[in-house]
Design a protein around this motif. Structure first.
Motif, PDB file in Angstrom:
ATOM      1  N   LEU A 199       0.716  -1.130   0.100  1.00  0.00           N
ATOM      2  CA  LEU A 199       0.139   0.102   0.022  1.00  0.00           C
ATOM      3  C   LEU A 199       0.880   1.389   0.017  1.00  0.00           C
ATOM      4  N   ASN A 200       0.490   2.034  -0.609  1.00  0.00           N
ATOM      5  CA  ASN A 200       1.226   3.421  -0.535  1.00  0.00           C
ATOM      6  C   ASN A 200       0.644   4.454   0.802  1.00  0.00           C
ATOM      7  N   TYR A 201       1.401   4.182   1.514  1.00  0.00           N
ATOM      8  CA  TYR A 201       1.280   5.028   2.946  1.00  0.00           C
ATOM      9  C   TYR A 201       1.119   6.197   2.906  1.00  0.00           C
ATOM     10  N   ALA A 202       2.230   6.780   2.284  1.00  0.00           N
ATOM     11  CA  ALA A 202       2.404   8.108   2.072  1.00  0.00           C
ATOM     12  C   ALA A 202       1.280   8.957   1.183  1.00  0.00           C
ATOM     13  N   LEU A 203       0.754   8.071   0.344  1.00  0.00           N
ATOM     14  CA  LEU A 203      -0.280   8.667  -0.288  1.00  0.00           C
ATOM     15  C   LEU A 203      -1.662   8.897   0.572  1.00  0.00           C
ATOM     16  N   ILE A 204      -1.859   7.668   1.186  1.00  0.00           N
ATOM     17  CA  ILE A 204      -3.080   7.529   2.302  1.00  0.00           C
ATOM     18  C   ILE A 204      -2.916   8.709   3.380  1.00  0.00           C
ATOM     19  N   ARG A 205      -1.669   9.088   3.685  1.00  0.00           N
ATOM     20  CA  ARG A 205      -1.812  10.076   4.711  1.00  0.00           C
ATOM     21  C   ARG A 205      -1.982  11.356   4.060  1.00  0.00           C
ATOM     22  N   ARG A 206      -1.638  11.536   2.942  1.00  0.00           N
ATOM     23  CA  ARG A 206      -1.945  12.878   2.085  1.00  0.00           C
ATOM     24  C   ARG A 206      -3.351  13.131   1.822  1.00  0.00           C
ATOM     25  N   LYS A 207      -3.894  11.826   1.488  1.00  0.00           N
ATOM     26  CA  LYS A 207      -5.454  11.886   1.136  1.00  0.00           C
ATOM     27  C   LYS A 207      -6.297  10.995   1.956  1.00  0.00           C
ATOM     28  N   PRO A 208      -6.391  11.038   3.190  1.00  0.00           N
ATOM     29  CA  PRO A 208      -7.145  10.355   4.045  1.00  0.00           C
ATOM     30  C   PRO A 208      -8.588  10.140   3.939  1.00  0.00           C
ATOM     31  N   LYS A 209      -9.373   8.850   3.879  1.00  0.00           N
ATOM     32  CA  LYS A 209     -10.505   8.820   3.823  1.00  0.00           C
ATOM     33  C   LYS A 209     -10.975   7.576   4.327  1.00  0.00           C
ATOM     34  N   PHE A 210     -12.262   7.215   4.542  1.00  0.00           N
ATOM     35  CA  PHE A 210     -12.722   6.194   5.203  1.00  0.00           C
ATOM     36  C   PHE A 210     -12.210   4.755   4.284  1.00  0.00           C
ATOM     37  N   PHE A 211     -11.697   3.898   5.480  1.00  0.00           N
ATOM     38  CA  PHE A 211     -11.661   2.695   4.804  1.00  0.00           C
ATOM     39  C   PHE A 211     -12.102   1.695   5.874  1.00  0.00           C
ATOM     40  N   GLY A 212     -12.969   0.634   5.573  1.00  0.00           N
ATOM     41  CA  GLY A 212     -13.373  -0.363   6.485  1.00  0.00           C
ATOM     42  C   GLY A 212     -13.792  -1.655   5.871  1.00  0.00           C
ATOM     43  N   GLY A 213     -13.838  -2.764   6.944  1.00  0.00           N
ATOM     44  CA  GLY A 213     -13.936  -4.146   6.725  1.00  0.00           C
ATOM     45  C   GLY A 213     -13.466  -4.568   7.989  1.00  0.00           C
ATOM     46  N   PHE A 214     -13.820  -6.129   7.910  1.00  0.00           N
ATOM     47  CA  PHE A 214     -13.236  -6.811   9.344  1.00  0.00           C
ATOM     48  C   PHE A 214     -12.767  -8.315   8.798  1.00  0.00           C
ATOM     49  N   SER A 215     -12.614  -8.964   9.877  1.00  0.00           N
ATOM     50  CA  SER A 215     -11.872 -10.498   9.802  1.00  0.00           C
ATOM     51  C   SER A 215     -10.606 -10.055   9.006  1.00  0.00           C
ATOM     52  N   ASP A 216     -10.157 -10.708   7.771  1.00  0.00           N
ATOM     53  CA  ASP A 216      -9.025 -10.729   7.205  1.00  0.00           C
ATOM     54  C   ASP A 216      -8.419  -9.222   7.060  1.00  0.00           C
ATOM     55  N   LEU A 217      -9.463  -8.311   6.930  1.00  0.00           N
ATOM     56  CA  LEU A 217      -9.079  -7.003   6.772  1.00  0.00           C
ATOM     57  C   LEU A 217      -8.305  -6.217   8.104  1.00  0.00           C
TER      58      LEU A 217
END
Length: 364
Positions: A143-161
């Motif tokens: 995953l592109n964590y630098a991108l995620i930090r710049r453009k935060p948004k909802f991310f959801g799920g459970f179990s293996d997530l």
């Protein structure tokens, strides 16, 4: 071996170790950030400040991804899309949501790419997994964590997530959501808590329903207090076996002062014991503020006989010595009705009452 020979070996080893350490430090200082992993940020010694995603609203576009197992039939995808539309969302399918590579929904690069793409797209307000299964650990370092930090948004799920929820929070500070997946049953209970946390931006109270039906006492959805008390901390955790598989990696949550919530499904008790042992040996249990145990669905001794410890005994062995509040039975896990739990959000727990109260909104 003579004493002079032993002294020579000790001196040689110390010199070699010092040289290697200096070389490694020099290489690390000169290496570009991107050399660590795709878009990964340097791991902070302390938890990063919480990043709150924008709350979801009717009319928002949800990006639907499959980071784990493939979906083999058409109807589960159709039902998932219709359920999200019934909540009020528009749905955009990841390019590989219907792909298949063995049991996975596409190759590692394809599954990670769909997540990275949706974080990059301004049109997409949030990202939800279609289903769980296995395979998220294979892409946690893609995953592109630098991108995620710049453009935060909802991310959801459970179990293996669980892998991705905790990795994203650990690497970026973004609050993620242990929530129903798109193919879950969106009953009134699950939808109510999802909306409260993710859409209405309220500090939700996570409390089991009080429903005895026509029985004298409540027989389902019960709370068991393992050790009474109250505590405050950041919520981290999820599926126990998946979480334990992250131990020792930069994607494992910082458990210092945390409220650890755990659940699992279809695991023998001895395997759960092994996973808790892994967490203990990794130091993850050393400084917890409290423990919330969800539902351990179809987790028994195996072979139809108790020659092993019971779940009660396993939980007592690992959690009572911690001297922190612990309760069991929260509506978290592989069950029809489930809470939406924000990973990284500060909360209070009361082990006697069996409640978790968010201290503030998990979204902005």
């Amino acid at each position: 071996m003579t004493s002079s020979r032993r002294q020579w070996l000790r001196t040689a080893m110390a010199t070699a170790g010092a040289t290697w350490g200096a070389q490694a430090a020099s290489a690390a200082a000169m290496a570009p950030q991107g050399a660590m992993a795709p878009g990964r940020l340097p791991l902070a010694p302390e938890p990063l400040p919480a990043l709150r995603p924008r709350r979801l609203q009717p009319g928002d576009t949800i990006g639907l991804v499959s980071p784990a197992n493939a979906t083999y039939e058409r109807e589960p995808l159709t039902l998932a899309v219709e359920a999200l539309q019934a909540i009020g969302f528009k749905v955009k399918l990841g390019r590989h949501v219907q792909a298949r590579y063995g049991q996975f929904a596409g190759t590692d690069a394809q599954r990670a790419g769909d997540i990275n793409d949706f974080f990059a797209e301004d049109e997409v307000a949030g990202i939800l997994a279609l289903t769980g299964g296995s395979g998220c650990n294979r892409i946690v370092d893609k995953l592109n964590y630098a991108l995620i930090r710049r453009k935060p948004k909802f991310f959801g799920g459970f179990s293996d997530l669980t892998s991705l929820l905790n990795a994203i929070h650990r690497q970026t500070g973004l609050i993620t959501f242990h929530s129903p997946v798109a193919s879950s049953e969106w009953n009134e209970f699950s939808l109510q808590h999802f909306k409260a946390v993710v859409m209405d931006a309220v500090p939700d109270l996570l409390v089991n329903p009080n429903d005895k039906g026509d029985s004298l006492v409540q027989a389902t959805d019960r709370i068991t207090t393992v050790r009474p008390g109250v505590a405050r901390g950041r919520l981290v955790g999820g599926n126990l076996t998946v979480l334990a598989s992250l131990a020792g990696s930069p994607y494992f949550p910082d458990c210092r002062g945390a409220l650890l919530f755990l659940e699992d499904v279809n695991e023998y008790i001895y395997r759960l014991d092994r996973c808790l042992s892994t967490l203990r040996l990794a130091g993850a249990l050393d400084a917890l503020a409290g423990v919330v145990l969800g539902q351990f669905t179809r987790c028994g001794p195996g072979d139809g006989a108790y020659g092993t410890l019971t779940l009660d005994e396993v939980f007592d062995d690992y959690f009572l010595p911690l001297n922190v509040p612990v309760f069991r039975g929260a509506m978290i896990g592989h069950i029809r009705r489930k809470f939406t739990v924000p990973v990284g959000q500060m909360a209070d727990m009361d082990a006697q009452a069996g409640t978790v109260r968010l201290l503030s909104s998990a979204v902005s």
